[in-house]
Design a protein around this motif. Structure first.
Motif, PDB file in Angstrom:
ATOM      1  N   ILE A   1       8.295  15.996  20.877  1.00 13.62           N
ATOM      2  CA  ILE A   1       6.890  15.817  20.486  1.00 13.62           C
ATOM      3  C   ILE A   1       6.104  15.174  21.626  1.00 13.62           C
ATOM      4  CG2 ILE A   1       5.357  14.596  18.883  1.00 13.62           C
ATOM      5  CD1 ILE A   1       7.527  14.978  16.740  1.00 13.62           C
ATOM      6  N   ALA A   2       6.714  14.185  22.283  1.00 10.05           N
ATOM      7  CA  ALA A   2       6.049  13.533  23.412  1.00 10.05           C
ATOM      8  C   ALA A   2       5.843  14.527  24.553  1.00 10.05           C
ATOM      9  CB  ALA A   2       6.861  12.329  23.879  1.00 10.05           C
ATOM     10  N   GLN A   3       6.826  15.360  24.839  1.00 15.26           N
ATOM     11  CA  GLN A   3       6.674  16.365  25.884  1.00 15.26           C
ATOM     12  C   GLN A   3       5.576  17.362  25.533  1.00 15.26           C
ATOM     13  OE1 GLN A   3      10.591  18.059  26.296  1.00 15.26           O
ATOM     14  NE2 GLN A   3      11.163  16.622  27.921  1.00 15.26           N
ATOM     15  N   LEU A   4       5.493  17.762  24.283  1.00 12.74           N
ATOM     16  CA  LEU A   4       4.459  18.684  23.836  1.00 12.74           C
ATOM     17  C   LEU A   4       3.069  18.054  24.006  1.00 12.74           C
ATOM     18  CD1 LEU A   4       3.661  21.369  22.477  1.00 12.74           C
ATOM     19  CD2 LEU A   4       3.825  20.150  20.292  1.00 12.74           C
ATOM     20  N   VAL A   5       2.939  16.797  23.612  1.00 13.43           N
ATOM     21  CA  VAL A   5       1.656  16.104  23.744  1.00 13.43           C
ATOM     22  C   VAL A   5       1.255  16.006  25.215  1.00 13.43           C
ATOM     23  CG1 VAL A   5       0.510  13.873  23.453  1.00 13.43           C
ATOM     24  CG2 VAL A   5       1.828  14.852  21.575  1.00 13.43           C
ATOM     25  N   PHE A   6       2.195  15.655  26.086  1.00  8.76           N
ATOM     26  CA  PHE A   6       1.882  15.556  27.514  1.00  8.76           C
ATOM     27  C   PHE A   6       1.553  16.914  28.118  1.00  8.76           C
ATOM     28  CE2 PHE A   6       4.298  11.435  27.455  1.00  8.76           C
ATOM     29  CZ  PHE A   6       3.188  10.656  27.704  1.00  8.76           C
ATOM     30  N   MET A   7       2.193  17.978  27.623  1.00 15.96           N
ATOM     31  CA  MET A   7       1.883  19.317  28.130  1.00 15.96           C
ATOM     32  C   MET A   7       0.481  19.747  27.719  1.00 15.96           C
ATOM     33  SD  MET A   7       5.516  21.293  27.562  1.00 15.96           S
ATOM     34  CE  MET A   7       4.742  22.866  27.559  1.00 15.96           C
ATOM     35  N   ILE A   8       0.026  19.314  26.553  1.00 19.34           N
ATOM     36  CA  ILE A   8      -1.314  19.677  26.079  1.00 19.34           C
ATOM     37  C   ILE A   8      -2.375  18.782  26.713  1.00 19.34           C
ATOM     38  CG2 ILE A   8      -2.804  19.719  24.043  1.00 19.34           C
ATOM     39  CD1 ILE A   8      -0.320  20.551  22.427  1.00 19.34           C
ATOM     40  N   ILE A   9      -2.128  17.482  26.753  1.00 24.30           N
ATOM     41  CA  ILE A   9      -3.139  16.534  27.211  1.00 24.30           C
ATOM     42  C   ILE A   9      -3.217  16.469  28.730  1.00 24.30           C
ATOM     43  CG2 ILE A   9      -3.749  14.080  27.196  1.00 24.30           C
ATOM     44  CD1 ILE A   9      -2.784  13.932  24.386  1.00 24.30           C
ATOM     45  N   GLY A  10      -2.139  16.740  29.437  1.00 26.03           N
ATOM     46  CA  GLY A  10      -2.124  16.648  30.903  1.00 26.03           C
ATOM     47  C   GLY A  10      -3.193  17.484  31.583  1.00 26.03           C
ATOM     48  N   PRO A  11      -3.271  18.792  31.326  1.00 30.73           N
ATOM     49  CA  PRO A  11      -4.324  19.604  31.952  1.00 30.73           C
ATOM     50  C   PRO A  11      -5.729  19.192  31.519  1.00 30.73           C
ATOM     51  CG  PRO A  11      -2.579  21.019  31.118  1.00 30.73           C
ATOM     52  CD  PRO A  11      -2.293  19.631  30.639  1.00 30.73           C
ATOM     53  N   LEU A  12      -5.873  18.733  30.287  1.00 26.92           N
ATOM     54  CA  LEU A  12      -7.178  18.283  29.811  1.00 26.92           C
ATOM     55  C   LEU A  12      -7.642  17.046  30.581  1.00 26.92           C
ATOM     56  CD1 LEU A  12      -9.430  18.677  27.724  1.00 26.92           C
ATOM     57  CD2 LEU A  12      -8.145  17.149  26.222  1.00 26.92           C
TER      58      LEU A  12
END
Length: 108
Positions: A6-17
């Motif tokens: 879940i943390a990896q998913l959140v970082f993958m979504i929020i990182g480019p933003l």
């Protein structure tokens, strides 16, 4: 272990933003300070050239308040650029042009 995914998913979504937001803020920062420096250089150039005129001409320019007129003109230019930037950012002009189907642009 599930929290790791879940943390990896959140970082993958929020990182480019976050990168996009920093890029936009950086572009706005550079544009604002670059435009501000350009206006300051133009204002200093105009006022310094007024100072090189003869004494009688300097007195006439002082009475006519030319330095205040220069400041007003440059403030108007700055305001125009800011309003154009805001309109472009909000896409305001495009949203105001829509007309319902079957109507002309001019209602007489």
């Amino acid at each position: 272990m599930q929290y790791l995914y879940i943390a990896q998913l959140v970082f993958m979504i929020i990182g480019p933003l976050i990168r996009l937001v920093f890029r936009v803020i950086g572009l706005g920062f550079v544009t604002y300070f670059g435009f501000n420096a350009l206006i300051t250089v133009a204002q200093d150039y105009m006022i310094s050239n007024m100072g090189q005129a003869g004494t009688a001409i300097q007195q006439i320019l002082g009475l006519a308040k030319i330095d205040i007129a220069i400041n007003i003109m440059l403030a108007a230019v700055t305001t125009r650029f800011i309003i154009a930037g805001i309109n472009k950012a909000t896409d305001k002009k495009r949203s105001q042009v829509w007309n319902p189907p079957g109507r002309d642009y001019i209602d007489a």
